[in-house]
Design a protein around this motif. Structure first.
Motif, PDB file in Angstrom:
ATOM      1  N   GLU A  79     -22.982  -2.094 -16.754  1.00  0.00           N
ATOM      2  CA  GLU A  79     -24.483  -3.200 -16.402  1.00  0.00           C
ATOM      3  C   GLU A  79     -25.798  -2.268 -16.641  1.00  0.00           C
ATOM      4  O   GLU A  79     -26.269  -3.173 -17.538  1.00  0.00           O
ATOM      5  N   VAL A 112     -28.167  -3.720 -19.187  1.00  0.00           N
ATOM      6  CA  VAL A 112     -29.383  -4.217 -18.922  1.00  0.00           C
ATOM      7  C   VAL A 112     -30.864  -3.839 -19.829  1.00  0.00           C
ATOM      8  O   VAL A 112     -31.052  -4.510 -20.128  1.00  0.00           O
ATOM      9  N   TRP A 113     -30.205  -2.248 -19.692  1.00  0.00           N
ATOM     10  CA  TRP A 113     -31.458  -1.806 -20.751  1.00  0.00           C
ATOM     11  C   TRP A 113     -31.303  -1.839 -22.116  1.00  0.00           C
ATOM     12  O   TRP A 113     -33.030  -2.037 -22.526  1.00  0.00           O
ATOM     13  N   SER A 136     -31.513  -4.707 -22.647  1.00  0.00           N
ATOM     14  CA  SER A 136     -32.122  -6.186 -22.845  1.00  0.00           C
ATOM     15  C   SER A 136     -33.342  -6.382 -22.335  1.00  0.00           C
ATOM     16  O   SER A 136     -33.953  -7.118 -21.972  1.00  0.00           O
ATOM     17  N   CYS A 137     -33.730  -5.199 -21.845  1.00  0.00           N
ATOM     18  CA  CYS A 137     -35.311  -4.523 -21.112  1.00  0.00           C
ATOM     19  C   CYS A 137     -36.172  -5.491 -22.019  1.00  0.00           C
ATOM     20  O   CYS A 137     -36.608  -4.776 -23.164  1.00  0.00           O
ATOM     21  N   ARG A 172     -37.785 -11.074  -9.714  1.00  0.00           N
ATOM     22  CA  ARG A 172     -38.693 -10.922 -10.878  1.00  0.00           C
ATOM     23  C   ARG A 172     -40.214 -10.545 -10.277  1.00  0.00           C
ATOM     24  O   ARG A 172     -41.087  -9.996 -10.545  1.00  0.00           O
ATOM     25  N   VAL A 220     -26.703  -6.223  -9.736  1.00  0.00           N
ATOM     26  CA  VAL A 220     -26.566  -6.497 -10.887  1.00  0.00           C
ATOM     27  C   VAL A 220     -28.308  -7.600 -11.640  1.00  0.00           C
ATOM     28  O   VAL A 220     -29.651  -7.287 -11.899  1.00  0.00           O
ATOM     29  N   GLU A 221     -28.945  -8.398 -10.233  1.00  0.00           N
ATOM     30  CA  GLU A 221     -29.866  -9.127 -10.696  1.00  0.00           C
ATOM     31  C   GLU A 221     -30.646  -8.553 -10.505  1.00  0.00           C
ATOM     32  O   GLU A 221     -32.235  -8.996 -11.089  1.00  0.00           O
ATOM     33  N   LEU A 223     -31.268  -5.419 -11.428  1.00  0.00           N
ATOM     34  CA  LEU A 223     -31.190  -5.141 -12.343  1.00  0.00           C
ATOM     35  C   LEU A 223     -32.641  -5.366 -13.404  1.00  0.00           C
ATOM     36  O   LEU A 223     -33.450  -4.996 -14.038  1.00  0.00           O
ATOM     37  N   ARG A 224     -32.219  -6.644 -13.438  1.00  0.00           N
ATOM     38  CA  ARG A 224     -32.420  -7.667 -15.044  1.00  0.00           C
ATOM     39  C   ARG A 224     -33.747  -7.699 -13.679  1.00  0.00           C
ATOM     40  O   ARG A 224     -34.635  -8.142 -14.670  1.00  0.00           O
ATOM     41  N   ALA A 278     -35.620  -5.251 -15.988  1.00  0.00           N
ATOM     42  CA  ALA A 278     -35.718  -5.398 -16.948  1.00  0.00           C
ATOM     43  C   ALA A 278     -36.894  -6.580 -17.666  1.00  0.00           C
ATOM     44  O   ALA A 278     -37.051  -6.701 -18.488  1.00  0.00           O
ATOM     45  N   ASN A 279     -36.819  -7.144 -16.806  1.00  0.00           N
ATOM     46  CA  ASN A 279     -37.246  -9.212 -17.042  1.00  0.00           C
ATOM     47  C   ASN A 279     -37.559  -9.492 -16.208  1.00  0.00           C
ATOM     48  O   ASN A 279     -38.509 -10.681 -15.471  1.00  0.00           O
TER      49      ASN A 279
END
Length: 390
Positions: A195, A199-200, A202-203, A238, A304-305, A307-308, A311-312
């Motif tokens: 994961e 994620v990295w 797509s960062c 976020r 995961v959320e 991390l995402r 990243a964004n």
């Protein structure tokens, strides 16, 4: 020898052969009858109800058909002391149905009344009992190690030690009885690596990489762990991530209470109290009120959320946030300037003050009601409505 004597001798010889033949045929017929009877008996026992009550049965890895049958008999799941031993019948039935190579290791739930045939069908075609260990988002590695170590999980072996913080992906993991604890942990860590890599990749460029504030995947995990510990409201991850990313871009300190707490507890249990001024002022590797940038490492295992979210993050200019209410589900109030932040802090403190007043008033009302009830029971004249409702 006369002709009549020779004839009599031939007659006696034919008679003897016929007797032997008849005897052999009789034995053969008897054997076939016995064999047929045994086959009918064996088949009737193989398909007859056997399991006395619902029970779990484990097929060990590498077990032979006979070993499996013997364990079924030892556990009282197939009959003992019958004309033909149950383990032989189970073995014979398995061979006859050509299922000896289809038996799967695992734990199976056998219903009451299941026959040997039904047991064989279950352990060759059925699905083993799914056992599961769940790691909530934001748990520390110490908490995960404690959970995996519980006897209730029927795992075997010991962990080599507490795994590195942030190396485990929260979620639910299935396992079979007598899988090793280390194998379950290996699954969790392998999933985290997968994961983080995804994620990295797509960062956003201003967040991760040579031109971002996070230079390595490990730093991504560290910031995600702070976001995970700061909010329990999925919809604002976020926004919280944006606050920290914006602060890193401006060279502002993160000023996150959970990082101080981790530096004190090392993730082993809850602090159970508020932070002391001396702890806020202490310069440690995890006190983001005192050090620039990120703490020494992750403070939990982010999901995961989170991390995402890092990243964004949301495209906002927030630099501050404060709790919107006394419980985590109330979320946070966000601000772009310190002046706005102070106004939000004042709102929060007013909510705290009002709640404290309400709690004190409720406690006083409860005491008044009890006093009124006791006075009434003592025969005193109590105004209507003063006694506690029944």
């Amino acid at each position: 020898m006369s002709k009549s004597d020779r004839k009599a001798k031939r007659t006696r010889r034919r008679s003897g052969v016929l007797e032997i033949t008849n005897a052999l045929l009789s034995l053969l017929v008897l054997g076939l009858i016995v064999l047929g009877g045994l086959l009918i008996y064996g088949a009737s026992r193989f398909y007859a109800p056997a399991v006395p009550q619902e029970a779990a049965f484990t097929v060990e890895r590498g077990s032979s058909v006979m070993t499996t049958a013997r364990r079924l008999e030892e556990q009282g799941l197939i009959p003992r002391d019958q004309l033909l031993p149950s383990e032989w019948l189970f073995w014979a039935g398995t061979r006859a149905l050509q299922k000896e190579k289809d038996i799967k290791a695992g734990e199976y739930l056998l219903p009451a009344g299941a026959s040997m045939a039904a047991i064989l069908r279950e352990i060759t075609e059925g699905t083993p009992i799914a056992r599961r260990v769940t790691v909530p988002e934001g748990w520390t590695s110490w908490q995960v190690a404690q959970e995996i170590g519980k006897d209730a999980h029927v795992l075997v072996g010991d962990l080599a030690g507490v795994p590195p913080e942030g190396s485990i992906l929260p979620g639910s993991y299935d396992y079979n009885r007598e899988d090793t604890r280390q194998s379950v942990l290996d699954q969790m860590q392998a999933r985290m690596q997968e994961e983080v890599a995804a994620v990295w990749a797509s960062c956003r460029a201003d967040v991760c990489g040579p031109n971002g504030v996070l230079k390595t995947p490990e730093q991504l995990v560290t910031l995600a762990s702070i976001v995970e510990r700061e909010t329990g409201v999925p919809t604002e991850r976020r926004q919280v991530a944006a606050v920290f990313v914006n602060r890193l871009k401006k060279g502002m300190r993160l000023q996150s209470d959970p990082t101080i707490i981790y530096g004190i507890t090392k993730g082993e249990g809850q602090l159970g109290r508020g932070l002391k001024r001396s702890e806020i002022e202490a310069r440690t590797a995890y006190n983001t009120y005192q050090i620039d940038g990120l703490p020494a490492g992750p403070i939990a295992n982010p999901g995961v959320e989170s991390l995402r979210a890092v990243a964004n993050p949301d495209d906002v200019d927030y630099l501050y946030f404060v709790a919107a209410g006394p419980v985590p589900s109330d979320g946070h109030l966000f601000a772009a300037t310190y002046k706005e932040h102070r106004a939000n802090v004042a709102k929060y403190r007013e909510i705290e003050r009002q709640q404290a007043i309400a709690a004190e008033a409720e406690a006083e009302a409860a005491k008044d009601a009890i006093e009124a009830e006791q006075a009434s029971e003592a025969g005193e004249d109590v105004p209507a409505g003063a006694a506690a409702p029944q």
